[in-house]
Motif scaffolding. Structure first.
Motif, PDB file in Angstrom:
ATOM      1  N   GLY A 148     -59.771 -16.817 -75.092  1.00 19.14           N
ATOM      2  CA  GLY A 148     -58.678 -17.183 -75.982  1.00 19.14           C
ATOM      3  C   GLY A 148     -59.123 -18.078 -77.119  1.00 19.14           C
ATOM      4  N   THR A 149     -58.417 -17.968 -78.229  1.00 19.42           N
ATOM      5  CA  THR A 149     -58.617 -18.913 -79.318  1.00 19.42           C
ATOM      6  C   THR A 149     -57.720 -20.106 -79.054  1.00 19.42           C
ATOM      7  N   GLY A 150     -58.187 -21.271 -79.463  1.00 20.89           N
ATOM      8  CA  GLY A 150     -57.395 -22.446 -79.135  1.00 20.89           C
ATOM      9  C   GLY A 150     -57.489 -23.573 -80.156  1.00 20.89           C
ATOM     10  N   VAL A 151     -56.979 -23.416 -81.382  1.00 25.94           N
ATOM     11  CA  VAL A 151     -56.314 -22.232 -81.918  1.00 25.94           C
ATOM     12  C   VAL A 151     -56.934 -21.911 -83.270  1.00 25.94           C
ATOM     13  N   VAL A 152     -56.504 -20.750 -83.853  1.00 26.09           N
ATOM     14  CA  VAL A 152     -56.916 -20.392 -85.204  1.00 26.09           C
ATOM     15  C   VAL A 152     -55.755 -20.662 -86.159  1.00 26.09           C
ATOM     16  N   PRO A 153     -55.942 -21.494 -87.189  1.00 18.72           N
ATOM     17  CA  PRO A 153     -54.868 -21.752 -88.149  1.00 18.72           C
ATOM     18  C   PRO A 153     -54.502 -20.495 -88.932  1.00 18.72           C
ATOM     19  N   VAL A 154     -53.238 -20.312 -89.189  1.00 18.30           N
ATOM     20  CA  VAL A 154     -52.781 -19.127 -89.930  1.00 18.30           C
ATOM     21  C   VAL A 154     -53.276 -19.159 -91.369  1.00 18.30           C
ATOM     22  N   GLN A 155     -53.604 -20.339 -91.873  1.00 19.72           N
ATOM     23  CA  GLN A 155     -54.037 -20.452 -93.272  1.00 19.72           C
ATOM     24  C   GLN A 155     -55.425 -19.865 -93.497  1.00 19.72           C
ATOM     25  N   THR A 156     -56.167 -19.580 -92.434  1.00 21.45           N
ATOM     26  CA  THR A 156     -57.555 -19.152 -92.598  1.00 21.45           C
ATOM     27  C   THR A 156     -57.702 -17.688 -92.980  1.00 21.45           C
ATOM     28  N   ARG A 157     -56.663 -16.864 -92.771  1.00 19.35           N
ATOM     29  CA  ARG A 157     -56.788 -15.447 -93.100  1.00 19.35           C
ATOM     30  C   ARG A 157     -55.426 -14.773 -93.122  1.00 19.35           C
ATOM     31  N   HIS A 158     -55.369 -13.651 -93.811  1.00 20.58           N
ATOM     32  CA  HIS A 158     -54.148 -12.848 -93.885  1.00 20.58           C
ATOM     33  C   HIS A 158     -53.778 -12.372 -92.475  1.00 20.58           C
ATOM     34  N   PRO A 159     -52.489 -12.247 -92.176  1.00 23.43           N
ATOM     35  CA  PRO A 159     -52.099 -11.822 -90.823  1.00 23.43           C
ATOM     36  C   PRO A 159     -52.645 -10.461 -90.411  1.00 23.43           C
ATOM     37  N   ALA A 160     -52.799  -9.557 -91.357  1.00 22.32           N
ATOM     38  CA  ALA A 160     -53.357  -8.248 -91.009  1.00 22.32           C
ATOM     39  C   ALA A 160     -54.827  -8.380 -90.609  1.00 22.32           C
ATOM     40  N   THR A 161     -55.543  -9.268 -91.266  1.00 28.14           N
ATOM     41  CA  THR A 161     -56.935  -9.519 -90.909  1.00 28.14           C
ATOM     42  C   THR A 161     -57.033 -10.204 -89.550  1.00 28.14           C
ATOM     43  N   MET A 162     -56.136 -11.168 -89.299  1.00 27.48           N
ATOM     44  CA  MET A 162     -56.119 -11.849 -88.009  1.00 27.48           C
ATOM     45  C   MET A 162     -55.899 -10.858 -86.878  1.00 27.48           C
ATOM     46  N   ALA A 163     -54.934  -9.970 -87.065  1.00 28.19           N
ATOM     47  CA  ALA A 163     -54.646  -8.980 -86.027  1.00 28.19           C
ATOM     48  C   ALA A 163     -55.831  -8.045 -85.813  1.00 28.19           C
ATOM     49  N   GLN A 164     -56.452  -7.603 -86.907  1.00 23.50           N
ATOM     50  CA  GLN A 164     -57.581  -6.688 -86.776  1.00 23.50           C
ATOM     51  C   GLN A 164     -58.757  -7.341 -86.050  1.00 23.50           C
ATOM     52  N   GLN A 165     -59.012  -8.605 -86.342  1.00 22.86           N
ATOM     53  CA  GLN A 165     -60.088  -9.301 -85.646  1.00 22.86           C
ATOM     54  C   GLN A 165     -59.803  -9.408 -84.148  1.00 22.86           C
ATOM     55  N   ALA A 166     -58.569  -9.736 -83.798  1.00 23.74           N
ATOM     56  CA  ALA A 166     -58.208  -9.832 -82.379  1.00 23.74           C
ATOM     57  C   ALA A 166     -58.332  -8.483 -81.689  1.00 23.74           C
ATOM     58  N   LEU A 167     -57.931  -7.420 -82.353  1.00 22.55           N
ATOM     59  CA  LEU A 167     -58.060  -6.070 -81.794  1.00 22.55           C
ATOM     60  C   LEU A 167     -59.531  -5.680 -81.631  1.00 22.55           C
ATOM     61  N   THR A 168     -60.360  -6.128 -82.556  1.00 23.71           N
ATOM     62  CA  THR A 168     -61.787  -5.842 -82.461  1.00 23.71           C
ATOM     63  C   THR A 168     -62.395  -6.511 -81.230  1.00 23.71           C
ATOM     64  N   VAL A 169     -62.031  -7.772 -80.996  1.00 18.54           N
ATOM     65  CA  VAL A 169     -62.515  -8.465 -79.803  1.00 18.54           C
ATOM     66  C   VAL A 169     -62.005  -7.764 -78.541  1.00 18.54           C
ATOM     67  N   ALA A 170     -60.754  -7.298 -78.586  1.00 20.70           N
ATOM     68  CA  ALA A 170     -60.182  -6.600 -77.432  1.00 20.70           C
ATOM     69  C   ALA A 170     -60.883  -5.277 -77.150  1.00 20.70           C
ATOM     70  N   GLU A 171     -61.446  -4.647 -78.169  1.00 19.31           N
ATOM     71  CA  GLU A 171     -62.230  -3.433 -77.944  1.00 19.31           C
ATOM     72  C   GLU A 171     -63.445  -3.728 -77.071  1.00 19.31           C
ATOM     73  N   LEU A 172     -63.950  -4.946 -77.157  1.00 19.48           N
ATOM     74  CA  LEU A 172     -65.119  -5.350 -76.378  1.00 19.48           C
ATOM     75  C   LEU A 172     -64.743  -6.002 -75.042  1.00 19.48           C
ATOM     76  N   ALA A 173     -63.606  -6.708 -75.038  1.00 16.51           N
ATOM     77  CA  ALA A 173     -63.221  -7.489 -73.854  1.00 16.51           C
ATOM     78  C   ALA A 173     -62.097  -6.867 -73.050  1.00 16.51           C
ATOM     79  N   GLY A 174     -61.495  -5.803 -73.542  1.00 20.47           N
ATOM     80  CA  GLY A 174     -60.364  -5.208 -72.832  1.00 20.47           C
ATOM     81  C   GLY A 174     -59.146  -6.101 -72.909  1.00 20.47           C
ATOM     82  N   ASP A 175     -58.434  -6.198 -71.784  1.00 19.97           N
ATOM     83  CA  ASP A 175     -57.177  -6.950 -71.794  1.00 19.97           C
ATOM     84  C   ASP A 175     -57.382  -8.440 -71.516  1.00 19.97           C
ATOM     85  N   ARG A 176     -58.554  -8.963 -71.831  1.00 19.81           N
ATOM     86  CA  ARG A 176     -58.867 -10.364 -71.555  1.00 19.81           C
ATOM     87  C   ARG A 176     -58.639 -11.283 -72.753  1.00 19.81           C
ATOM     88  N   VAL A 177     -58.083 -10.774 -73.850  1.00 23.79           N
ATOM     89  CA  VAL A 177     -58.010 -11.554 -75.089  1.00 23.79           C
ATOM     90  C   VAL A 177     -56.629 -12.162 -75.293  1.00 23.79           C
TER      91      VAL A 177
END
Length: 393
Positions: A148-177
Protein backbone atom coordinates in the motif's frame (compact mmCIF):
# COMPACT_ATOMS: atom_id res chain seq x y z
CA UNK A 1 -22.99 5.49 26.66
CA UNK A 2 -23.77 1.79 26.74
CA UNK A 3 -22.55 -0.90 24.39
CA UNK A 4 -23.98 -4.40 24.00
CA UNK A 5 -22.12 -6.96 21.95
CA UNK A 6 -23.67 -10.28 21.00
CA UNK A 7 -21.66 -12.85 19.06
CA UNK A 8 -21.60 -16.51 18.29
CA UNK A 9 -19.88 -17.28 21.60
CA UNK A 10 -22.01 -15.31 23.99
CA UNK A 11 -22.89 -11.80 25.08
CA UNK A 12 -20.84 -9.22 26.91
CA UNK A 13 -21.18 -5.55 27.63
CA UNK A 14 -19.21 -2.56 28.74
CA UNK A 15 -20.46 0.86 29.80
CA UNK A 16 -18.00 3.72 29.44
CA UNK A 17 -18.19 7.48 29.46
CA UNK A 18 -16.13 8.82 26.57
CA UNK A 19 -16.93 12.48 27.11
CA UNK A 20 -13.44 12.99 28.51
CA UNK A 21 -10.23 11.41 27.17
CA UNK A 22 -9.01 10.37 30.64
CA UNK A 23 -12.16 8.38 31.41
CA UNK A 24 -12.12 6.90 27.93
CA UNK A 25 -8.55 5.64 28.21
CA UNK A 26 -8.99 4.43 31.78
CA UNK A 27 -12.04 2.42 30.74
CA UNK A 28 -10.24 0.90 27.76
CA UNK A 29 -7.15 0.09 29.79
CA UNK A 30 -9.31 -1.54 32.46
CA UNK A 31 -10.92 -3.74 29.85
CA UNK A 32 -7.74 -4.51 27.90
CA UNK A 33 -5.82 -5.44 31.05
CA UNK A 34 -8.47 -7.99 31.96
CA UNK A 35 -9.27 -6.30 35.26
CA UNK A 36 -12.79 -7.74 35.22
CA UNK A 37 -12.65 -11.30 36.53
CA UNK A 38 -16.08 -12.30 35.30
CA UNK A 39 -18.10 -11.44 32.25
CA UNK A 40 -20.60 -8.60 32.92
CA UNK A 41 -24.29 -9.16 32.36
CA UNK A 42 -25.74 -7.70 29.15
CA UNK A 43 -26.33 -4.05 29.85
CA UNK A 44 -29.70 -2.34 29.92
CA UNK A 45 -30.11 0.56 27.53
CA UNK A 46 -29.28 3.69 29.52
CA UNK A 47 -30.87 6.09 27.05
CA UNK A 48 -34.29 6.33 25.50
CA UNK A 49 -33.19 6.28 21.90
CA UNK A 50 -31.56 3.38 20.10
CA UNK A 51 -29.27 5.03 17.60
CA UNK A 52 -27.67 2.18 15.71
CA UNK A 53 -27.38 -1.55 15.23
CA UNK A 54 -24.34 -2.71 13.30
CA UNK A 55 -23.12 -6.13 12.24
CA UNK A 56 -19.39 -6.69 12.09
CA UNK A 57 -18.62 -10.21 10.91
CA UNK A 58 -20.69 -12.48 13.13
CA UNK A 59 -20.99 -9.92 15.90
CA UNK A 60 -24.07 -7.76 16.46
CA UNK A 61 -23.33 -4.41 18.07
CA UNK A 62 -25.95 -2.04 19.49
CA UNK A 63 -25.05 1.40 20.75
CA UNK A 64 -26.96 4.20 22.38
CA UNK A 65 -26.04 7.60 23.64
CA UNK A 66 -27.59 10.92 24.55
CA UNK A 67 -24.75 13.43 24.18
CA UNK A 68 -24.82 16.65 26.12
CA UNK A 69 -25.61 19.62 23.92
CA UNK A 70 -22.61 21.46 25.32
CA UNK A 71 -20.16 18.60 24.90
CA UNK A 72 -18.74 18.53 21.37
CA UNK A 73 -16.70 15.41 22.06
CA UNK A 74 -19.65 13.17 22.97
CA UNK A 75 -20.17 10.39 20.46
CA UNK A 76 -22.82 7.78 19.76
CA UNK A 77 -20.83 4.74 18.75
CA UNK A 78 -17.85 3.10 20.35
CA UNK A 79 -17.48 -0.64 19.82
CA UNK A 80 -15.63 -2.40 22.61
CA UNK A 81 -15.42 -6.16 22.00
CA UNK A 82 -15.69 -8.33 25.11
CA UNK A 83 -13.24 -11.02 26.12
CA UNK A 84 -13.87 -14.29 24.31
CA UNK A 85 -15.89 -12.73 21.51
CA UNK A 86 -15.38 -13.82 17.91
CA UNK A 87 -14.45 -10.54 16.22
CA UNK A 88 -12.29 -9.62 13.23
CA UNK A 89 -8.67 -9.21 14.29
CA UNK A 90 -6.77 -5.98 13.70
CA UNK A 91 -3.98 -6.71 11.23
CA UNK A 92 -0.41 -5.54 11.78
CA UNK A 93 1.33 -3.79 8.90
CA UNK A 94 4.72 -2.13 8.59
CA UNK A 95 5.51 1.44 7.58
CA UNK A 96 8.54 1.48 5.31
CA UNK A 97 10.37 3.94 7.56
CA UNK A 98 12.61 6.94 7.10
CA UNK A 99 15.63 4.66 6.85
CA UNK A 100 14.39 3.27 3.51
CA UNK A 101 15.93 5.90 1.26
CA UNK A 102 16.38 3.83 -1.92
CA UNK A 103 14.10 1.51 -3.88
CA UNK A 104 16.55 -1.33 -3.24
CA UNK A 105 16.28 -0.83 0.52
CA UNK A 106 12.50 -0.82 0.22
CA UNK A 107 12.53 -4.10 -1.69
CA UNK A 108 14.59 -5.72 1.05
CA UNK A 109 12.25 -4.28 3.69
CA UNK A 110 9.27 -5.74 1.85
CA UNK A 111 10.88 -9.18 1.54
CA UNK A 112 11.73 -9.16 5.26
CA UNK A 113 8.27 -7.93 6.26
CA UNK A 114 6.60 -10.75 4.33
CA UNK A 115 8.97 -13.35 5.81
CA UNK A 116 8.22 -12.11 9.32
CA UNK A 117 4.48 -12.39 8.78
CA UNK A 118 3.40 -8.76 8.48
CA UNK A 119 0.04 -8.36 6.75
CA UNK A 120 1.00 -5.25 4.80
CA UNK A 121 3.75 -2.83 3.82
CA UNK A 122 2.95 0.90 3.57
CA UNK A 123 5.13 3.29 1.60
CA UNK A 124 4.84 7.09 1.71
CA UNK A 125 5.56 9.45 -1.14
CA UNK A 126 8.88 11.09 -0.23
CA UNK A 127 11.65 13.02 -2.00
CA UNK A 128 13.71 9.80 -2.05
CA UNK A 129 11.63 7.83 -4.59
CA UNK A 130 8.16 7.46 -6.06
CA UNK A 131 6.03 5.17 -3.88
CA UNK A 132 4.09 3.38 -6.62
CA UNK A 133 7.12 2.82 -8.83
CA UNK A 134 9.04 1.35 -5.91
CA UNK A 135 6.11 -0.87 -4.92
CA UNK A 136 6.19 -2.41 -8.40
CA UNK A 137 9.71 -3.59 -7.61
CA UNK A 138 8.58 -4.97 -4.24
CA UNK A 139 5.75 -6.83 -5.99
CA UNK A 140 8.25 -8.83 -8.05
CA UNK A 141 10.02 -10.12 -4.93
CA UNK A 142 6.97 -10.89 -2.76
CA UNK A 143 3.83 -12.98 -3.12
CA UNK A 144 1.48 -12.58 -0.14
CA UNK A 145 2.00 -9.27 1.66
CA UNK A 146 -0.39 -6.39 0.87
CA UNK A 147 1.38 -3.45 -0.76
CA UNK A 148 0.00 0.00 0.00
CA UNK A 149 0.89 3.62 -0.47
CA UNK A 150 0.80 5.59 2.71
CA UNK A 151 0.07 8.06 1.18
CA UNK A 152 0.49 9.65 -2.26
CA UNK A 153 -0.66 13.31 -2.43
CA UNK A 154 -3.21 14.01 -5.15
CA UNK A 155 -1.19 17.07 -6.20
CA UNK A 156 1.64 14.90 -7.53
CA UNK A 157 -0.16 13.64 -10.65
CA UNK A 158 -3.35 13.69 -12.69
CA UNK A 159 -5.98 11.23 -11.42
CA UNK A 160 -5.87 9.23 -14.64
CA UNK A 161 -2.12 8.81 -14.23
CA UNK A 162 -2.54 7.84 -10.57
CA UNK A 163 -5.06 5.17 -11.49
CA UNK A 164 -2.90 3.82 -14.31
CA UNK A 165 0.13 3.53 -12.04
CA UNK A 166 -1.90 1.64 -9.43
CA UNK A 167 -3.27 -0.70 -12.10
CA UNK A 168 0.26 -1.29 -13.36
CA UNK A 169 1.42 -2.33 -9.89
CA UNK A 170 -1.65 -4.58 -9.63
CA UNK A 171 -0.63 -6.32 -12.85
CA UNK A 172 2.49 -7.43 -10.97
CA UNK A 173 1.04 -7.89 -7.47
CA UNK A 174 -2.49 -9.09 -8.20
CA UNK A 175 -5.09 -8.19 -5.62
CA UNK A 176 -2.48 -7.12 -3.05
CA UNK A 177 -2.47 -3.39 -3.91
CA UNK A 178 -4.04 -0.63 -1.82
CA UNK A 179 -3.84 2.88 -3.21
CA UNK A 180 -4.02 5.39 -0.37
CA UNK A 181 -4.13 9.01 -1.50
CA UNK A 182 -4.46 12.25 0.39
CA UNK A 183 -4.53 16.03 0.16
CA UNK A 184 -1.20 16.58 2.01
CA UNK A 185 -0.84 20.05 3.62
CA UNK A 186 -1.16 23.58 2.25
CA UNK A 187 2.51 24.37 2.89
CA UNK A 188 3.56 21.26 0.93
CA UNK A 189 1.08 21.67 -1.92
CA UNK A 190 1.79 25.35 -2.48
CA UNK A 191 5.41 25.40 -1.33
CA UNK A 192 6.71 22.31 -3.13
CA UNK A 193 4.58 22.17 -6.27
CA UNK A 194 2.86 25.56 -6.51
CA UNK A 195 -0.58 23.92 -6.48
CA UNK A 196 -3.24 26.07 -4.76
CA UNK A 197 -4.83 24.46 -1.71
CA UNK A 198 -8.05 26.46 -1.84
CA UNK A 199 -11.16 24.33 -2.34
CA UNK A 200 -9.20 21.17 -1.60
CA UNK A 201 -12.24 19.15 -0.48
CA UNK A 202 -13.96 19.62 -3.84
CA UNK A 203 -10.70 18.87 -5.64
CA UNK A 204 -10.29 15.61 -3.73
CA UNK A 205 -13.91 14.56 -4.26
CA UNK A 206 -13.55 15.02 -8.03
CA UNK A 207 -10.15 13.29 -7.99
CA UNK A 208 -11.55 10.26 -6.16
CA UNK A 209 -14.47 9.96 -8.58
CA UNK A 210 -12.09 9.76 -11.55
CA UNK A 211 -9.64 7.34 -9.92
CA UNK A 212 -12.41 5.06 -8.69
CA UNK A 213 -14.07 4.93 -12.11
CA UNK A 214 -10.81 3.94 -13.77
CA UNK A 215 -9.91 1.34 -11.14
CA UNK A 216 -13.33 -0.30 -11.21
CA UNK A 217 -14.62 0.25 -14.76
CA UNK A 218 -11.34 1.04 -16.56
CA UNK A 219 -13.04 3.95 -18.30
CA UNK A 220 -14.10 7.51 -17.49
CA UNK A 221 -15.61 10.43 -19.38
CA UNK A 222 -15.37 13.40 -17.06
CA UNK A 223 -15.21 17.17 -17.50
CA UNK A 224 -15.27 19.04 -14.22
CA UNK A 225 -14.14 22.27 -12.60
CA UNK A 226 -10.72 20.84 -11.70
CA UNK A 227 -10.05 17.91 -14.03
CA UNK A 228 -10.80 16.60 -17.48
CA UNK A 229 -10.45 12.87 -17.99
CA UNK A 230 -11.59 10.98 -21.10
CA UNK A 231 -9.65 7.76 -20.77
CA UNK A 232 -10.15 4.04 -21.29
CA UNK A 233 -7.70 1.41 -20.06
CA UNK A 234 -7.63 -2.27 -21.06
CA UNK A 235 -10.18 -4.39 -19.15
CA UNK A 236 -9.34 -7.27 -16.83
CA UNK A 237 -6.75 -7.76 -14.17
CA UNK A 238 -6.82 -7.10 -10.46
CA UNK A 239 -8.49 -4.01 -9.04
CA UNK A 240 -6.53 -2.07 -6.39
CA UNK A 241 -8.48 -0.94 -3.36
CA UNK A 242 -8.71 2.81 -2.82
CA UNK A 243 -8.55 4.62 0.53
CA UNK A 244 -8.36 8.29 1.39
CA UNK A 245 -6.33 9.88 4.16
CA UNK A 246 -8.88 11.87 6.14
CA UNK A 247 -9.10 13.73 9.44
CA UNK A 248 -11.88 16.28 9.02
CA UNK A 249 -15.60 15.49 8.59
CA UNK A 250 -15.82 16.38 4.89
CA UNK A 251 -12.85 14.23 3.91
CA UNK A 252 -14.16 11.40 6.09
CA UNK A 253 -17.49 11.62 4.27
CA UNK A 254 -15.69 11.16 0.95
CA UNK A 255 -13.60 8.30 2.36
CA UNK A 256 -16.66 6.47 3.66
CA UNK A 257 -18.94 7.07 0.70
CA UNK A 258 -16.50 6.59 -2.17
CA UNK A 259 -13.52 4.63 -0.86
CA UNK A 260 -12.70 1.44 1.02
CA UNK A 261 -11.74 3.40 4.13
CA UNK A 262 -9.18 5.82 5.49
CA UNK A 263 -5.51 6.04 6.41
CA UNK A 264 -4.53 8.17 9.41
CA UNK A 265 -1.30 9.45 10.91
CA UNK A 266 -0.62 11.37 14.16
CA UNK A 267 -4.11 10.49 15.34
CA UNK A 268 -4.61 9.01 18.80
CA UNK A 269 -7.23 6.51 20.05
CA UNK A 270 -9.61 9.06 21.54
CA UNK A 271 -9.77 11.06 18.30
CA UNK A 272 -10.08 7.90 16.22
CA UNK A 273 -12.99 6.72 18.37
CA UNK A 274 -14.86 10.00 18.63
CA UNK A 275 -14.09 11.86 15.40
CA UNK A 276 -12.96 9.35 12.78
CA UNK A 277 -14.59 5.94 12.92
CA UNK A 278 -18.21 6.90 13.50
CA UNK A 279 -18.53 9.50 10.67
CA UNK A 280 -16.59 7.16 8.37
CA UNK A 281 -18.94 4.27 9.08
CA UNK A 282 -22.02 6.49 8.78
CA UNK A 283 -20.94 7.72 5.34
CA UNK A 284 -20.25 4.16 4.20
CA UNK A 285 -23.65 2.99 5.43
CA UNK A 286 -25.49 5.84 3.70
CA UNK A 287 -23.68 5.00 0.46
CA UNK A 288 -24.58 1.32 0.77
CA UNK A 289 -20.96 0.28 1.16
CA UNK A 290 -19.47 -2.35 3.45
CA UNK A 291 -17.63 -1.70 6.70
CA UNK A 292 -14.69 0.63 5.94
CA UNK A 293 -11.07 -0.03 6.77
CA UNK A 294 -9.40 2.20 9.33
CA UNK A 295 -5.64 2.06 8.79
CA UNK A 296 -3.94 3.85 11.67
CA UNK A 297 -0.27 4.74 11.49
CA UNK A 298 1.51 5.45 14.78
CA UNK A 299 5.07 5.33 16.11
CA UNK A 300 5.93 2.24 18.17
CA UNK A 301 8.99 1.25 20.21
CA UNK A 302 9.66 -1.84 22.31
CA UNK A 303 11.86 -0.77 25.20
CA UNK A 304 12.49 -1.14 28.92
CA UNK A 305 13.69 2.48 29.13
CA UNK A 306 10.57 4.48 28.35
CA UNK A 307 12.04 7.82 29.40
CA UNK A 308 15.03 7.47 27.07
CA UNK A 309 12.84 6.37 24.17
CA UNK A 310 10.48 9.31 24.68
CA UNK A 311 13.43 11.71 24.74
CA UNK A 312 14.71 10.22 21.48
CA UNK A 313 11.33 10.18 19.69
CA UNK A 314 9.80 13.50 20.80
CA UNK A 315 11.97 15.87 18.71
CA UNK A 316 11.56 13.61 15.68
CA UNK A 317 7.77 14.04 15.85
CA UNK A 318 7.92 17.82 16.27
CA UNK A 319 7.92 18.79 12.58
CA UNK A 320 4.85 16.74 11.66
CA UNK A 321 3.10 17.81 14.86
CA UNK A 322 3.22 21.43 13.71
CA UNK A 323 1.37 20.71 10.47
CA UNK A 324 -2.08 22.31 10.92
CA UNK A 325 -4.17 19.15 10.49
CA UNK A 326 -1.94 17.04 12.76
CA UNK A 327 -1.72 19.83 15.31
CA UNK A 328 -5.51 19.95 15.40
CA UNK A 329 -5.72 16.16 15.81
CA UNK A 330 -3.31 16.31 18.74
CA UNK A 331 -5.40 19.06 20.33
CA UNK A 332 -8.48 16.86 19.98
CA UNK A 333 -6.56 14.04 21.62
CA UNK A 334 -5.80 16.26 24.62
CA UNK A 335 -2.17 15.19 24.94
CA UNK A 336 0.58 17.33 26.40
CA UNK A 337 3.15 16.26 23.78
CA UNK A 338 3.01 14.47 20.39
CA UNK A 339 5.08 11.61 21.84
CA UNK A 340 2.14 10.79 24.12
CA UNK A 341 0.34 9.09 21.23
CA UNK A 342 3.33 6.88 20.42
CA UNK A 343 3.25 3.27 21.64
CA UNK A 344 6.28 2.92 23.91
CA UNK A 345 7.02 0.26 26.51
CA UNK A 346 7.61 -3.42 27.13
CA UNK A 347 5.73 -6.24 25.38
CA UNK A 348 2.87 -6.18 27.86
CA UNK A 349 2.34 -2.45 27.47
CA UNK A 350 2.50 -2.59 23.67
CA UNK A 351 -0.02 -5.45 23.59
CA UNK A 352 -2.38 -3.45 25.81
CA UNK A 353 -2.06 -0.35 23.64
CA UNK A 354 -2.63 -2.35 20.45
CA UNK A 355 -5.63 -4.11 21.99
CA UNK A 356 -7.05 -0.70 22.88
CA UNK A 357 -6.71 0.45 19.26
CA UNK A 358 -8.46 -2.69 18.07
CA UNK A 359 -11.20 -2.10 20.63
CA UNK A 360 -12.13 1.29 19.19
CA UNK A 361 -12.41 -0.14 15.67
CA UNK A 362 -8.99 0.07 14.01
CA UNK A 363 -8.79 -2.60 11.31
CA UNK A 364 -5.11 -2.20 10.41
CA UNK A 365 -2.23 -0.92 12.52
CA UNK A 366 0.58 0.59 10.45
CA UNK A 367 3.68 0.34 12.63
CA UNK A 368 6.24 3.10 12.26
CA UNK A 369 9.32 1.75 14.04
CA UNK A 370 10.99 4.52 16.00
CA UNK A 371 13.54 4.81 18.76
CA UNK A 372 17.27 4.12 19.05
CA UNK A 373 18.62 1.82 16.32
CA UNK A 374 19.51 -0.95 18.75
CA UNK A 375 15.85 -1.31 19.71
CA UNK A 376 14.33 -1.44 16.24
CA UNK A 377 15.24 -5.06 15.59
CA UNK A 378 13.52 -6.10 18.82
CA UNK A 379 10.41 -4.08 17.92
CA UNK A 380 10.38 -5.60 14.45
CA UNK A 381 10.67 -9.14 15.81
CA UNK A 382 7.93 -8.56 18.41
CA UNK A 383 5.51 -7.09 15.86
CA UNK A 384 6.22 -9.84 13.34
CA UNK A 385 5.36 -12.44 15.96
CA UNK A 386 2.19 -10.56 16.85
CA UNK A 387 1.28 -10.20 13.17
CA UNK A 388 1.51 -13.97 12.71
CA UNK A 389 -0.64 -14.53 15.80
CA UNK A 390 -3.34 -12.22 14.54
CA UNK A 391 -3.33 -13.63 11.02
CA UNK A 392 -4.38 -17.03 12.36
CA UNK A 393 -7.25 -15.80 14.54
Amino acid sequence: MSVEVAGSRGIGSLVIDIRAPRYFMESLNYWARGASTERPDPCKWTDDELLSTDKVGNTMIKTTSTPRATDHRATRALVVPCSGMATPSMQIGLFSGADCTTPSALVERGVEAEARGFASLWVPQTPFFDALTALAAVALRTSTIELGTGVVPVQTRHPATMAQQALTVAELAGDRVCLAVGATHAMVSEGWWGVPYKGIVDVVAEYIDIVRALLVDRTVDHVGPNYTARVTYPPGGATPSLVLAALGPKMLEIAGASCAGTFTWMTGPHTLATRTIEPLRSAATLAGRGAPRVIAGLPICLTADVAAARAFIEPRMAFSANMPSYKRALEWEGVASPVDIALIGDEGELRRRLDALEAVGITDFCANLVGPDDGRDATLAFLGELARERSTR
